[in-house]
Motif scaffolding. Structure first.
Motif, mmCIF file in Angstrom:
data_model
loop_
_atom_site.group_PDB
_atom_site.id
_atom_site.type_symbol
_atom_site.label_atom_id
_atom_site.label_comp_id
_atom_site.label_asym_id
_atom_site.label_seq_id
_atom_site.Cartn_x
_atom_site.Cartn_y
_atom_site.Cartn_z
ATOM 1 N N ASP A 152 5.341 13.293 -9.044
ATOM 2 C CA ASP A 152 6.690 12.907 -9.458
ATOM 3 C C ASP A 152 7.718 13.761 -8.724
ATOM 4 N N GLY A 153 8.898 13.213 -8.553
ATOM 5 C CA GLY A 153 9.967 13.926 -7.875
ATOM 6 C C GLY A 153 11.119 12.996 -7.593
ATOM 7 N N GLU A 154 12.156 13.512 -6.981
ATOM 8 C CA GLU A 154 13.303 12.686 -6.604
ATOM 9 C C GLU A 154 12.810 11.600 -5.648
ATOM 10 N N ILE A 155 13.221 10.355 -5.877
ATOM 11 C CA ILE A 155 12.614 9.209 -5.201
ATOM 12 C C ILE A 155 12.677 9.306 -3.669
ATOM 13 N N GLU A 179 0.838 -1.201 0.000
ATOM 14 C CA GLU A 179 0.000 0.000 0.000
ATOM 15 C C GLU A 179 0.873 1.252 0.000
ATOM 16 N N ILE A 180 1.999 1.205 0.752
ATOM 17 C CA ILE A 180 2.937 2.330 0.793
ATOM 18 C C ILE A 180 3.561 2.545 -0.585
ATOM 19 N N VAL A 181 4.008 1.444 -1.216
ATOM 20 C CA VAL A 181 4.632 1.541 -2.551
ATOM 21 C C VAL A 181 3.628 2.048 -3.572
ATOM 22 N N LYS A 182 2.373 1.594 -3.446
ATOM 23 C CA LYS A 182 1.323 2.032 -4.375
ATOM 24 C C LYS A 182 1.109 3.541 -4.274
ATOM 25 N N ARG A 183 1.064 4.058 -3.035
ATOM 26 C CA ARG A 183 0.864 5.503 -2.873
ATOM 27 C C ARG A 183 2.043 6.286 -3.437
ATOM 28 N N ILE A 184 3.255 5.762 -3.255
ATOM 29 C CA ILE A 184 4.434 6.420 -3.829
ATOM 30 C C ILE A 184 4.323 6.465 -5.359
ATOM 31 N N ARG A 185 3.901 5.343 -5.952
ATOM 32 C CA ARG A 185 3.784 5.254 -7.421
ATOM 33 C C ARG A 185 2.746 6.232 -7.954
ATOM 34 N N ASN A 186 1.641 6.382 -7.208
ATOM 35 C CA ASN A 186 0.526 7.209 -7.676
ATOM 36 C C ASN A 186 0.662 8.679 -7.262
ATOM 37 N N GLY A 187 1.668 8.988 -6.486
ATOM 38 C CA GLY A 187 1.844 10.351 -6.007
ATOM 39 C C GLY A 187 2.534 11.238 -7.030
ATOM 40 N N GLY A 210 7.663 12.043 1.717
ATOM 41 C CA GLY A 210 6.319 12.619 1.740
ATOM 42 C C GLY A 210 5.227 11.587 1.939
ATOM 43 N N THR A 211 5.584 10.306 1.905
ATOM 44 C CA THR A 211 4.572 9.239 2.008
ATOM 45 C C THR A 211 4.646 8.474 3.327
ATOM 46 N N VAL A 212 5.859 8.200 3.796
ATOM 47 C CA VAL A 212 6.057 7.336 4.965
ATOM 48 C C VAL A 212 6.195 8.171 6.229
ATOM 49 N N GLU A 213 5.496 7.787 7.270
ATOM 50 C CA GLU A 213 5.522 8.493 8.543
ATOM 51 C C GLU A 213 6.764 8.122 9.350
ATOM 52 N N LYS A 226 11.004 9.496 -9.568
ATOM 53 C CA LYS A 226 10.067 8.380 -9.451
ATOM 54 C C LYS A 226 9.623 7.876 -10.831
ATOM 55 N N SER A 227 9.404 8.790 -11.759
ATOM 56 C CA SER A 227 8.922 8.417 -13.095
ATOM 57 C C SER A 227 9.937 7.597 -13.887
ATOM 58 N N GLU A 228 11.183 7.593 -13.439
ATOM 59 C CA GLU A 228 12.242 6.856 -14.150
ATOM 60 C C GLU A 228 12.405 5.423 -13.641
#
Length: 566
Positions: free
Chosen positions: A189-192, A179-187, A198-201, A223-225
């Protein structure tokens, strides 16, 4: 710094294992924003440090001894009143927030058993240590926050304690990794690493950069790369972090620069810097934080003390420069002395046509071709002879002044070079003992009063020691006094002496030890001499070298000042 929520969760477990059920023995407040609790338990007394300092908010066990004020601050007295000999019954953390709650069981003034909570909020400049009663009311805080300071969340006695606004992030411990990886993928774009942050607490920039370093194999990517294999690596890396947090098996690691100065820390191994940084492992998280902050605080103290000394040297330098400017101006004026002598000669040769009361004499100048008429000012209150003698007196004064001024200017220029060398030595000090040695030198030369130096001799320092790749020992002085010791006493006739050319720096000596010094050792020694000088950051540095027998110290010269030839 990397004291994030994940680090704090492991630290919470360490504190819980160490002092749960322990009683408060003593409470100290060594500084405005730090509290030390002495907790007595089954394993003896442990010192728990709680700091709300903006640049170093933290909680950990400490072995550092600090000086406490003679009169305890008001907040310390309040803690002693409400916590007394309270027993630590719980150590809590809200999710992965950087807030630690220490619950103490104690008794109020009526003898009733109550729970008093210390809430340590580790949030940069908003860090705070808040005392909360069992009804959730704030008793007081180490930093009070009124309406003018914050309209969102006030921290004042009598108000209800509320948590800071929550962030919309996912937890490594409570949420599914996919679920964490999915939110990162759908968030966005930016430096990974920033996308992870910005996603993980409860994770720090250092930790997210370490994850990104593993995912991209050290490449800087957005992220897009990322491809599927890299998202798989991201899932694995986050899973490994969760495993460390669940199994409570951290690897306390400090990151240091190549000079050994602490830069950051984490609960996992740090590999992102490669050979550009060093890492050091510790047995516990508390010993890591204790080592990191005690070294950082020592460096801050060093910086402050050296700043005061540098300020003194700068003022001294300015004073010498102003003095030299005045002396050079006087010297320029004294160059007119031959004119004064010729005026005296011309007046003496024409006494017969001069009278007392005259203000100007017009006489022939027999020193110049054609003997043109010149005007010479006279003092009407003096006789012609006295006017002549006055010009002779001014000539002798100017002549004496020139000789004296040249000596004073030469001494002033030497002193300026010496003061410059002291400034350079201070900027390169790494320990308090080195700074103390410089202070002792300045006291011996009469620049500062050092009462302590009379009572206690400073620690005797050894020169810096290096070894060339082909086995030659290279020694470097730490200050001017040690430079003299190294050059004039330690080194022998066939040893090689090096120094940066017309640049303040340390004396460097290659010990021959009965062998012929190689070109390789000489070049490496020159690099070391350049590094231990003001020009250490320059691309190219001229370095002089000569046999030690060619280096002499002039009589009466300042420490570290030598002359050399050949």
């Amino acid at each position: 710094m990397a004291l994030d929520g994940a680090f704090l969760s492991l630290l919470r477990d360490e504190i819980e294992r160490g002092v749960l059920d322990a009683r408060i023995d003593k409470i100290y407040q060594p500084s405005k924003e730090e509290i030390i609790l002495l907790l007595r338990g089954r394993e003896g007394v442990r010192r728990l440090l709680l700091s709300a300092n903006a640049s170093g908010a933290r909680v950990h066990f400490t072995n550092e001894t600090v000086e406490n004020p003679k009169t305890p601050p008001m907040f310390c007295m309040l803690l002693r009143k409400h916590l007394g000999s309270g027993r630590l019954v719980a150590v809590r953390q809200q999710g992965m927030d950087r807030i630690l709650f220490l619950d103490f069981e104690t008794y109020n003034e009526f003898g009733d058993r109550v729970i008093i909570t210390l809430a340590l909020e580790i949030m940069g400049r908003h860090s705070n240590l808040i005392v909360v009663d069992q009804n959730g009311k704030i008793i007081d805080a180490i930093k009070r926050v009124n309406e003018e300071m914050s309209s969102v969340r006030m921290i004042l006695p009598g108000l209800s304690y509320s948590l800071p606004p929550a962030q919309d992030k996912l937890s490594l411990l409570e949420d599914d990794i996919e679920e964490i990886v999915k939110r990162i993928r759908n968030g966005k774009d930016g430096e990974i690493s920033k996308c992870i942050l910005g996603t993980v607490e409860g994770v720090s920039p250092l930790l997210t950069r370490e994850v990104a370093h593993y995912v991209t194999r050290g490449e800087h990517k957005f992220k897009s790369e990322l491809g599927e294999s890299q998202y798989d690596r991201l899932s694995f890396a986050l899973g490994q972090l969760r495993l460390v947090l669940e199994q409570k098996q951290p690897v306390p690691t400090m990151v240091l620069d190549l000079e050994g100065k602490p830069k950051d820390f984490s609960f996992v191994e740090i590999r992102q810097y490669g050979h550009m940084m060093l890492t050091k492992k510790y047995d516990t998280l508390s010993s890591l934080l204790d080592g990191f902050y005690s070294e950082r605080d020592r460096m801050e103290r060093m910086k402050q003390r050296s700043h005061d000394l540098l300020k003194l040297i700068v003022n001294l330098n300015d004073r010498i420069v102003r003095k030299l400017d005045l002396q050079r101006q006087e010297l320029a004026q004294s160059k007119n002395r031959e004119h004064l002598k010729s005026c005296g000669d011309l007046l003496s040769a024409n006494l017969y046509q001069l009278q007392k009361g005259m203000t100007l004499a017009k006489v022939e100048n027999f020193y110049e071709e054609g003997s043109p008429l010149v005007e010479i000012k006279l003092d009407p209150a003096l006789t012609p002879v006295q006017n002549s003698q006055k010009y002779y007196a001014e000539y002798r004064k100017a002549d004496t002044a020139e000789k004296k001024l040249r000596e004073l200017i030469a001494k002033g220029e030497e002193e300026l070079v010496y003061v410059d060398s002291i400034f350079d030595a201070i900027t390169r000090t790494n320990s308090e003992s080195e700074l103390a040695a410089i202070k002792s030198e300045l006291a011996a030369e009469g620049y500062i009063k050092n009462i302590r130096a009379k009572k206690q001799k400073p620690e005797k320092l050894k020169p810096k020691r290096y070894r060339s790749s082909d086995g030659f020992t290279i020694l470097v002085g730490r200050n001017n006094v040690q430079n003299d010791e190294l050059t004039l006493r330690t080194a022998k006739g066939n040893d090689m002496w090096l120094h940066t050319q017309k640049i303040p720096g340390s004396h460097t000596v290659v010990l021959s030890e009965g062998r012929e010094i190689s070109n390789q050792a000489l070049e490496q020694a020159a690099i070391i001499a350049a590094y231990n000088s003001r020009a250490q950051d320059s691309a190219q540095v001229p370095v002089d070298y000569t046999l030690i027998r060619n280096v002499k110290k002039p009589h009466g010269a300042k420490p570290g000042m030598v002359i050399y030839e050949t």
